[in-house]
Motif scaffolding. Sequence first.
Motif, short mmCIF file in Angstrom:
data_model
loop_
_atom_site.label_atom_id
_atom_site.label_comp_id
_atom_site.label_asym_id
_atom_site.label_seq_id
_atom_site.Cartn_x
_atom_site.Cartn_y
_atom_site.Cartn_z
N TYR A 1 0.83 -1.21 0.00
CA TYR A 1 0.00 0.00 0.00
C TYR A 1 0.86 1.26 0.00
N PHE A 2 2.08 1.13 0.51
CA PHE A 2 2.88 2.33 0.75
C PHE A 2 4.07 2.47 -0.18
N GLY A 3 4.42 1.40 -0.86
CA GLY A 3 5.56 1.48 -1.76
C GLY A 3 6.15 0.12 -2.02
N ARG A 4 7.29 0.11 -2.68
CA ARG A 4 7.96 -1.15 -3.01
C ARG A 4 9.28 -1.17 -2.29
N PHE A 5 9.25 -1.79 -1.13
CA PHE A 5 10.40 -1.69 -0.23
C PHE A 5 11.31 -2.91 -0.30
N GLY A 6 10.86 -3.96 -0.94
CA GLY A 6 11.63 -5.20 -0.96
C GLY A 6 12.49 -5.34 -2.20
N LYS A 7 13.36 -6.33 -2.17
CA LYS A 7 14.15 -6.66 -3.36
C LYS A 7 13.83 -8.10 -3.73
N GLN A 8 13.37 -8.29 -4.96
CA GLN A 8 13.01 -9.65 -5.37
C GLN A 8 14.21 -10.58 -5.26
N GLY A 9 13.95 -11.76 -4.81
CA GLY A 9 15.03 -12.73 -4.66
C GLY A 9 15.76 -12.60 -3.33
N ARG A 10 15.65 -11.44 -2.66
CA ARG A 10 16.39 -11.23 -1.41
C ARG A 10 15.48 -11.09 -0.20
N GLY A 11 14.55 -10.16 -0.29
CA GLY A 11 13.70 -9.86 0.86
C GLY A 11 13.75 -8.37 1.16
N TYR A 12 13.51 -8.03 2.42
CA TYR A 12 13.48 -6.61 2.80
C TYR A 12 14.72 -6.27 3.61
N SER A 13 15.31 -5.12 3.33
CA SER A 13 16.35 -4.59 4.21
C SER A 13 15.68 -4.12 5.49
N ILE A 14 16.12 -4.68 6.60
CA ILE A 14 15.48 -4.36 7.87
C ILE A 14 15.64 -2.87 8.20
N GLN A 15 16.83 -2.38 7.99
CA GLN A 15 17.07 -0.96 8.27
C GLN A 15 16.15 -0.06 7.44
N ARG A 16 16.10 -0.35 6.15
CA ARG A 16 15.24 0.41 5.26
C ARG A 16 13.79 0.35 5.69
N LEU A 17 13.34 -0.87 6.01
CA LEU A 17 11.93 -1.07 6.34
C LEU A 17 11.57 -0.36 7.64
N ILE A 18 12.46 -0.41 8.60
CA ILE A 18 12.22 0.33 9.85
C ILE A 18 12.04 1.82 9.55
N GLY A 19 12.93 2.34 8.72
CA GLY A 19 12.84 3.76 8.35
C GLY A 19 11.53 4.09 7.66
N GLU A 20 11.13 3.26 6.72
CA GLU A 20 9.89 3.50 5.99
C GLU A 20 8.69 3.46 6.92
N LEU A 21 8.67 2.46 7.79
CA LEU A 21 7.51 2.34 8.70
C LEU A 21 7.43 3.52 9.65
#
Lengths: 230, 230
Positions: free
Chosen positions: B68-88
């Motif tokens: 709903y908020f954007g495309r935060f993940g990387k296909q084949g890898r997953g989500y960067s925890i640091q990035r995701l914390i920042g986005e949330l």
Amino acid sequence: MFRGTLARRAWEEAAIPLDIPEVVIERLPVYLRVLDRLQRNGHSVISSQDLGEELGVTPAQIRKDLSYFGRFGKQGRGYSIQRLIGELRQILGLERRWSMALVGAGQLGRAIASYRGFGPQGFDLAAIFDASPAVVGTTVAGHTVEHVDSMEDRLRERPVEIGIVAVPAEHAQAVIDQLVGAGVHAILNYAPRAVQVPGHVRVRQIDPAAALQSMTYYLKSEEPALRAPR
Amino acid sequence: MFRGTLARRAWEEAAIPLDIPEVVIERLPVYLRVLDRLQRNGHSVISSQDLGEELGVTPAQIRKDLSYFGRFGKQGRGYSIQRLIGELRQILGLERRWSMALVGAGQLGRAIASYRGFGPQGFDLAAIFDASPAVVGTTVAGHTVEHVDSMEDRLRERPVEIGIVAVPAEHAQAVIDQLVGAGVHAILNYAPRAVQVPGHVRVRQIDPAAALQSMTYYLKSEEPALRAPR
DNA sequence: CTGTGTGAATCCATTCACAGCT
DNA sequence: AGCTGTGAATGGATTCACACAG
């Protein structure tokens, strides 16, 4: 949400119910609260319309929710408040008292132990446990704090139905595993931590900070417009 | 539930979002908590699969919620925890701190005032109010308790964004009306009472007794089988 | 007439399943 | 080869609307 799907036990009591949505069950205590207050204020009947206005819920939802359990209303009149209170208490299992063990006797745990909201609603604290030598043996809200290592034995001797968890987040999962091991099927978790339990165990989370964080989402878009409207 | 439908303000910030389901917003703080913990434990990426297992939620739900908020993940890898914390934190409005007024300095109010869970999550207590002459003027958690009659003036001078209500149930509605009158748009209500607010005000209920009462529904059908299986 | 109880219709959230990126 | 992002499908919950009871 945050609760695994679980094979619910087949119904055995007399009654009728079968497979009631969990959201419905969660609304019933709220209905009950309002009805108690209306009764104290001298009302004796209420329509789903008026009850809905008290609660901010549609009348249809109230009628549908209640219809899962029986036909408690009278057409043309509404619901007898006294009758409905009795039925809801029956449904929710509030005709008896329930006993609870509190784990964690720190600042938060002590506040919970002396919280006056449980007793009148049918819940009794039966034991308090903690891991810190500094508090084990002290008296909190009339209970001698016992060591958490003795918990499983203690609860096997004198079981409780409900566990309240008020330990630091990093110990919450271990404590909950122990409570489940001791036969507890319902847990009120004050630790700000998602925990895992077997399917037959219920958990309710009390997490004021998370509640605040879900409101700031809405505040953040409102505030600028109010503050700097130029 | 228990919240009137309300015309949400149109979106004005840059970003993209439009009309996000409220259940989604309520899950985000929980995601954030787990991510914080994973980061402290040294993880740097996580898949929706693994995150879902931590939370007891399906991977698809996590991906859908985040999408709903954007495309935060990387296909084949997953989500960067640091990035995701920042986005949330960005999404939830947690890049700033929020200030709160507490109403009610009785036993419960004092426990809330000294609860250590708010500060680290970005929430500061700015003022405490009560109606009882016995407590007005005393110091609670570093704040001088002010009289509730001076609240509206006081909050107009130095506004807060959030109100916390810890007064007896019969006064909760009046106190909330005053908070709303003073411009507060978010309320954390510890009084065991359904309250009515205008559509632009958010309320979250903290009601441990109601949480217990919705678990006894399930306990009552389990217990007999465990105790007297013959 | 008023207001419940309830099937049917609608609305909303969750899950599926797969195209597409890394 | 692995995992995201997302339309489409499914599954639930809420609301509608009306037959029927008092």
